[in-house]
Every structure is written in C-alpha cells, then in structure tokens.
Design a protein around this motif. Sequence first.
Motif, PDB file in Angstrom:
ATOM      1  N   ARG A 125       0.868  -1.106  -0.094  1.00 16.09           N
ATOM      2  CA  ARG A 125       0.050  -0.067   0.006  1.00 16.09           C
ATOM      3  C   ARG A 125       1.018   1.193  -0.014  1.00 16.09           C
ATOM      4  NH1 ARG A 125      -5.448   1.116   3.570  1.00 16.09           N
ATOM      5  NH2 ARG A 125      -6.354   2.574   2.227  1.00 16.09           N
ATOM      6  N   ALA A 126       1.414   1.673  -1.164  1.00 15.58           N
ATOM      7  CA  ALA A 126       2.336   2.733  -1.329  1.00 15.58           C
ATOM      8  C   ALA A 126       1.780   3.998  -1.295  1.00 15.58           C
ATOM      9  CB  ALA A 126       2.986   2.791  -2.598  1.00 15.58           C
ATOM     10  N   GLY A 127       0.390   4.232  -1.450  1.00 13.97           N
ATOM     11  CA  GLY A 127      -0.245   5.637  -1.223  1.00 13.97           C
ATOM     12  C   GLY A 127       0.290   6.287  -2.550  1.00 13.97           C
ATOM     13  N   CYS A 128      -0.515   7.677  -2.340  1.00 15.26           N
ATOM     14  CA  CYS A 128      -0.151   8.364  -3.783  1.00 15.26           C
ATOM     15  C   CYS A 128      -0.066   9.883  -3.440  1.00 15.26           C
ATOM     16  CB  CYS A 128      -1.405   7.931  -4.726  1.00 15.26           C
ATOM     17  SG  CYS A 128      -1.334   9.035  -6.082  1.00 15.26           S
ATOM     18  N   LEU A 129       0.882  10.566  -3.761  1.00 18.56           N
ATOM     19  CA  LEU A 129       0.924  12.167  -3.531  1.00 18.56           C
ATOM     20  C   LEU A 129       1.162  12.757  -4.691  1.00 18.56           C
ATOM     21  CD1 LEU A 129       1.649  14.281  -1.332  1.00 18.56           C
ATOM     22  CD2 LEU A 129       3.991  13.682  -1.912  1.00 18.56           C
ATOM     23  N   PHE A 130       0.004  13.684  -4.921  1.00 16.25           N
ATOM     24  CA  PHE A 130      -0.294  14.625  -5.963  1.00 16.25           C
ATOM     25  C   PHE A 130       0.734  15.902  -5.598  1.00 16.25           C
ATOM     26  CE2 PHE A 130      -3.943  12.159  -6.473  1.00 16.25           C
ATOM     27  CZ  PHE A 130      -3.890  11.565  -7.837  1.00 16.25           C
ATOM     28  N   VAL A 131       1.574  16.521  -6.434  1.00 18.34           N
ATOM     29  CA  VAL A 131       2.470  17.513  -5.913  1.00 18.34           C
ATOM     30  C   VAL A 131       2.088  18.915  -6.602  1.00 18.34           C
ATOM     31  CG1 VAL A 131       4.551  18.183  -5.900  1.00 18.34           C
ATOM     32  CG2 VAL A 131       4.462  15.789  -5.453  1.00 18.34           C
ATOM     33  N   ALA A 132       1.881  19.810  -6.017  1.00 15.59           N
ATOM     34  CA  ALA A 132       1.714  21.275  -6.761  1.00 15.59           C
ATOM     35  C   ALA A 132       3.110  21.840  -6.879  1.00 15.59           C
ATOM     36  CB  ALA A 132       0.579  21.811  -6.032  1.00 15.59           C
ATOM     37  N   ARG A 133       3.273  22.573  -7.989  1.00  7.51           N
ATOM     38  CA  ARG A 133       4.372  23.430  -8.211  1.00  7.51           C
ATOM     39  C   ARG A 133       4.258  24.726  -8.454  1.00  7.51           C
ATOM     40  NH1 ARG A 133       8.243  21.843 -12.469  1.00  7.51           N
ATOM     41  NH2 ARG A 133       6.380  20.661 -13.488  1.00  7.51           N
ATOM     42  N   HIS A 134       2.842  25.101  -8.659  1.00  7.85           N
ATOM     43  CA  HIS A 134       2.466  26.488  -8.703  1.00  7.85           C
ATOM     44  C   HIS A 134       0.950  26.602  -8.342  1.00  7.85           C
ATOM     45  CE1 HIS A 134       0.303  25.103 -12.288  1.00  7.85           C
ATOM     46  NE2 HIS A 134       1.177  24.787 -12.878  1.00  7.85           N
ATOM     47  N   PRO A 276       5.389   7.234  -1.457  1.00 12.53           N
ATOM     48  CA  PRO A 276       4.301   7.227  -2.356  1.00 12.53           C
ATOM     49  C   PRO A 276       4.618   7.030  -3.705  1.00 12.53           C
ATOM     50  CG  PRO A 276       4.036   9.201  -1.323  1.00 12.53           C
ATOM     51  CD  PRO A 276       5.332   8.443  -0.754  1.00 12.53           C
ATOM     52  N   PHE A 277       3.753   6.578  -4.543  1.00 12.80           N
ATOM     53  CA  PHE A 277       3.598   6.965  -6.044  1.00 12.80           C
ATOM     54  C   PHE A 277       3.793   8.649  -5.948  1.00 12.80           C
ATOM     55  CE2 PHE A 277       1.418   2.991  -6.516  1.00 12.80           C
ATOM     56  CZ  PHE A 277       2.229   2.522  -7.589  1.00 12.80           C
ATOM     57  N   VAL A 278       4.458   9.273  -6.806  1.00 12.51           N
ATOM     58  CA  VAL A 278       4.475  10.673  -6.702  1.00 12.51           C
ATOM     59  C   VAL A 278       4.064  11.206  -8.102  1.00 12.51           C
ATOM     60  CG1 VAL A 278       5.868  12.698  -6.940  1.00 12.51           C
ATOM     61  CG2 VAL A 278       6.198  10.988  -5.040  1.00 12.51           C
ATOM     62  N   LEU A 279       3.076  12.099  -7.997  1.00  7.14           N
ATOM     63  CA  LEU A 279       2.433  12.631  -9.586  1.00  7.14           C
ATOM     64  C   LEU A 279       2.520  13.962  -9.384  1.00  7.14           C
ATOM     65  CD1 LEU A 279       0.782   9.700  -8.810  1.00  7.14           C
ATOM     66  CD2 LEU A 279      -0.741  10.396 -10.429  1.00  7.14           C
ATOM     67  N   ILE A 318       4.403  10.228 -13.668  1.00 11.39           N
ATOM     68  CA  ILE A 318       4.124   9.415 -12.481  1.00 11.39           C
ATOM     69  C   ILE A 318       5.429   8.884 -12.037  1.00 11.39           C
ATOM     70  CG2 ILE A 318       3.022   7.276 -11.537  1.00 11.39           C
ATOM     71  CD1 ILE A 318       0.851   7.474 -13.372  1.00 11.39           C
ATOM     72  N   ALA A 319       5.918   8.791 -10.815  1.00  8.01           N
ATOM     73  CA  ALA A 319       7.132   8.104 -10.548  1.00  8.01           C
ATOM     74  C   ALA A 319       6.681   6.918  -9.338  1.00  8.01           C
ATOM     75  CB  ALA A 319       7.968   9.041  -9.708  1.00  8.01           C
ATOM     76  N   ALA A 320       7.333   5.783  -9.760  1.00  6.07           N
ATOM     77  CA  ALA A 320       6.879   4.574  -8.605  1.00  6.07           C
ATOM     78  C   ALA A 320       8.282   3.814  -8.434  1.00  6.07           C
ATOM     79  CB  ALA A 320       6.105   3.751  -9.603  1.00  6.07           C
ATOM     80  N   GLN A 321       8.788   3.451  -7.041  1.00  6.58           N
ATOM     81  CA  GLN A 321       9.594   2.674  -6.822  1.00  6.58           C
ATOM     82  C   GLN A 321       9.526   1.503  -6.743  1.00  6.58           C
ATOM     83  OE1 GLN A 321      11.820   3.841  -3.096  1.00  6.58           O
ATOM     84  NE2 GLN A 321      13.809   3.298  -4.261  1.00  6.58           N
TER      85      GLN A 321
END
Length: 420
Positions: A125-134, A276-279, A318-321
């Motif tokens: 259960r990696a979870g998921c993180l949506f990232v904001a840059r602006h 987590p997955f990083v989006l 999307i980045a996933a390890q």
Amino acid sequence: MTALLGGRGKGYGRYRPEAMRLDVPRIRRATMGGRQAQKEAKMQRYDLAIVGGGILGLAHALHGARAGLRVAVLERGARADGASVRNFGMLAIVAQRPGAQLDSARAALSTWQEVAAAAGIAMRRAGCLFVARHDAEMTVLEEGAAQAGSQGHDFTLLDAEAAHARAPGLRRDTVLGGLYSPDAWKLDQRGALARLSDWLARAHGVAFHFGTEVLAAGEGRVETAAGSFGADHVVLCGGEDFATLFPDAWAQSGVDVCRLQMLRTAPQPAGWRLGPFVLGGLSLARYDAFADCPGLPQLRAHQQAHQADALAHGVHVIAAQEEDGSVTLGDSHHYGADAAPADPAEVDEIILREFGGMLDLPEPAIARRWVGRYAHLPGQEVLTLAPAKGVTAVTVTNGQGMTHGFTIAARTIAGIVKQA
Ligand SMILES: Cc1cc2nc3c(=O)[nH]c(=O)nc-3n(C[C@H](O)[C@H](O)[C@H](O)COP(=O)(O)OP(=O)(O)OC[C@H]3O[C@@H](n4cnc5c(N)ncnc54)[C@H](O)[C@@H]3O)c2cc1C
C-alpha cells in the motif's frame, strides 16, 4: 489449416487476416478426412479458451474457473508481454471518479488482495502523492481535498514540509504542497503476472499454453500455429491487438491505440526511498477523480501556456519505486495506430524535465526505456464485442486495466454463464 488460410492461391500458407473469418462447421465438414478426424478426437477441449495471458486474460481465467469451467489460456509470448507487464503496477483507487468507477476499482482491489495472499504476490500500500508546483495546481489540490469526504476519497492536503516528509526526494525549492491518499497499491508488474498464472494453474487447474499464437477464433474452436483447441466459448483478451483476429469488428468499434513511453532509473542508493507514487500537476487534468474541480479550466490554461510541449505529447508524470530500488518514470500518450511516431528522445527529455522540476533523485541515470500500448476509446472504460458466435472480445479502453480488470472479467463471465 489450408481452408482457414484461403486455399492454395496466391499467398498460400502465409498469415492473412482478411482470410480469417471462420465458418468452422463448414471447415469441419470439408476437412474431416481420416487423419483430420483422428486429430479432432485428440484435440484438447475446454469450456472456455482465453486468448491472451495479460491481466485481463488471467482475471477471466480466475472467474471462469470459479464458475466451474474448464479453462485454457493461450498466450503467444513465453510469458505475458503486453501492457500488463509494461505499466507502473499501480492499483489506482485514488484516481477514480466517485460512483460506479470507484466501486469497480474497489471490488477489483479486494480480489487482488485475496489472490495476492494466496499466490504469494507482493502488494504494497504505497499511497499516492499529487504534487503542486504553482498556484493553479495547488487550487485543484485544495478543491480535491474539500470534495473528498463527500465523494468517497481519503485525501489529506499537505504543506510543503509535510509533503517532503512523505516523499523525501521532493525538491524543497519548487514544491508548494501536495495531496496525499493512502489508496494506491504497488505491484511488481512482471512478478505479479507470473505468480498469478502459476497459481491459477496450481490452485484452479487452468491450462496455460505459452508460446501459442492464436491465428483464428470462431464458434467452438481456436486455431493456433501449434494446432486446434476446442472450446464452448472463446474470450479474446489480446489487449490492443484484437484487430489482427477481427479487423472488421475492431474498425467498426472506433477504438484506437495509445502508445506510451516509459523510463526506469538504475537502482537508487540502498535505503533511499521515494515513498508513495508521486504524481505531478499534469496528471490532475487526466484523472477523473479531479474532473469536477472548478479550478481545472484554469489549470489547463496554465499548462497550455507553460507546458504546451508536454500536453502535445500527452505527458502525464508518475514516479514509482520498484523492489530493486529503481524508479519507474512515465509517461507519454500518443493516439492512433497510424500516427507518425514522435521523436522518442524529445519525449524522454520532456518527461525528465517535468520530473526534474519536482524530484531530486540521488541516482538519475536511466537504465531502461520501453514502450507500452493499450486500446483507447475516449470516455469509455471497456469495450466488449461479440465479433463471432461463441466469441467475446474484451479490451480495457481507459488505460487502467490493472485497477479494473478483475471487475470487468467478473461481468463477462457472469454473462457467458447466464447464456449457457
Ligand atoms: C505504460 C503503461 C502504464 C500503465 N499504467 C497502469 C497502471 O499503473 N495501473 C493500471 O491500472 N493500468 C495501467 N496501464 C493499463 C494496463 O496496463 C492495461 O489496461 C492492461 O494491462 C491491459 O491488460 P490486457 O490483459 O487487456 O492486455 P495486455 O497486457 O496487453 O495482454 C494482452 C496479451 O495478449 C497476448 N496476445 C495478443 N494477441 C494474441 C494472439 N493472437 N494469440 C496469443 N496471445 C495473444 C499478448 O502477447 C499479451 O500478453 C498502463 C498501461 C501502459 C501501457
């Protein structure tokens, strides 16, 4: 096979899709000489023959076996080699539109959990993180968080510091904040498919015929380079490749092909974790979970002004390890079987630029690049056709077959069992 391939005329013996429309009873009558009759008697027979050993084929095999059917899977590769082993291995509950779509993903997840435990498939259960840059991205994340409770999603809005604590590779100088959900699971794509097929064979008696390309399918049987198989029903799960067997049905359906570029880094240093997955923000505009956010048009306008090249190549970050520490990065989306191929180096550069804007990887070297393909129909999740009597063709058309495959298959099998 002669009759199937169109006789001794021009092109005899060569595979010609236009000659593949089967009239199996006529062929049987025409060819049932002494040797043919012997072959027919020896022909392996199943209740259900599934063409394709990707996730959709395996999901149909599971539900078919659970319904008491004798099932065979015919896969042309030595193992599955389509989209199911070329993706992120993400069960993306988090990305679903509330309602039927989210329910379908949740039902499929519970089947994954069941079979993973039984088959020894690692599922995190990696979870998921949506990232904001602006700001335009941050607005959509805030709106997503505000709607979450009423829509059945579990989202937590994070400031830059909290986002960094979840994903230590995030850049401190560019990331404004994030939206975290625990509802994304990570599978090892190739390993999961291999273990699932081994377990289906062991625990459910599903017969796997790898290295077996299906050349034609019709009522009551399939023809392969290795001979004929009898089956009361055939389910075609060939991914984006059912045009080869049923070109007319494919052409009439309006379905298209999407081609995606993916990259993978070398393993990161021991102990380093992505989390987590990083989006990135480009994904917000693509996932239905955010479709009702009022800030979406403004975000799209911002992307059009500042990331037009990424939009032109359908880049969605999307980045996933992976288990060995490497990081899978993707992807691009090019639609149309006949579309002129994009310059792969240019697309890779855009994908890497977008990641570079939000993530610092200690080991940035790219070790692998590959292409995946899936069927695509805008606004539709699955295409189910009956291109011939006794044949059902099923293909996932929204690029989320790992997430929805088990639910889709349960529906197909219920329909087949009801008809029988
Ligand atoms: C780059 C990429 C990233 C993705 N990321 C995700 C994700 O993270 N989460 C998610 O839910 N979904 C994701 N998807 C979508 C998902 O991978 C697909 O929807 C799903 O794998 C489709 O499964 P399938 O079994 O229908 O097709 P496939 O996996 O393509 O399998 C089809 C199989 O059929 C075989 N076959 C075809 N024709 C024949 C024939 N004539 N005879 C014998 N065998 C045949 C092929 O060899 C192949 O193994 C992604 C897809 C791609 C390409």
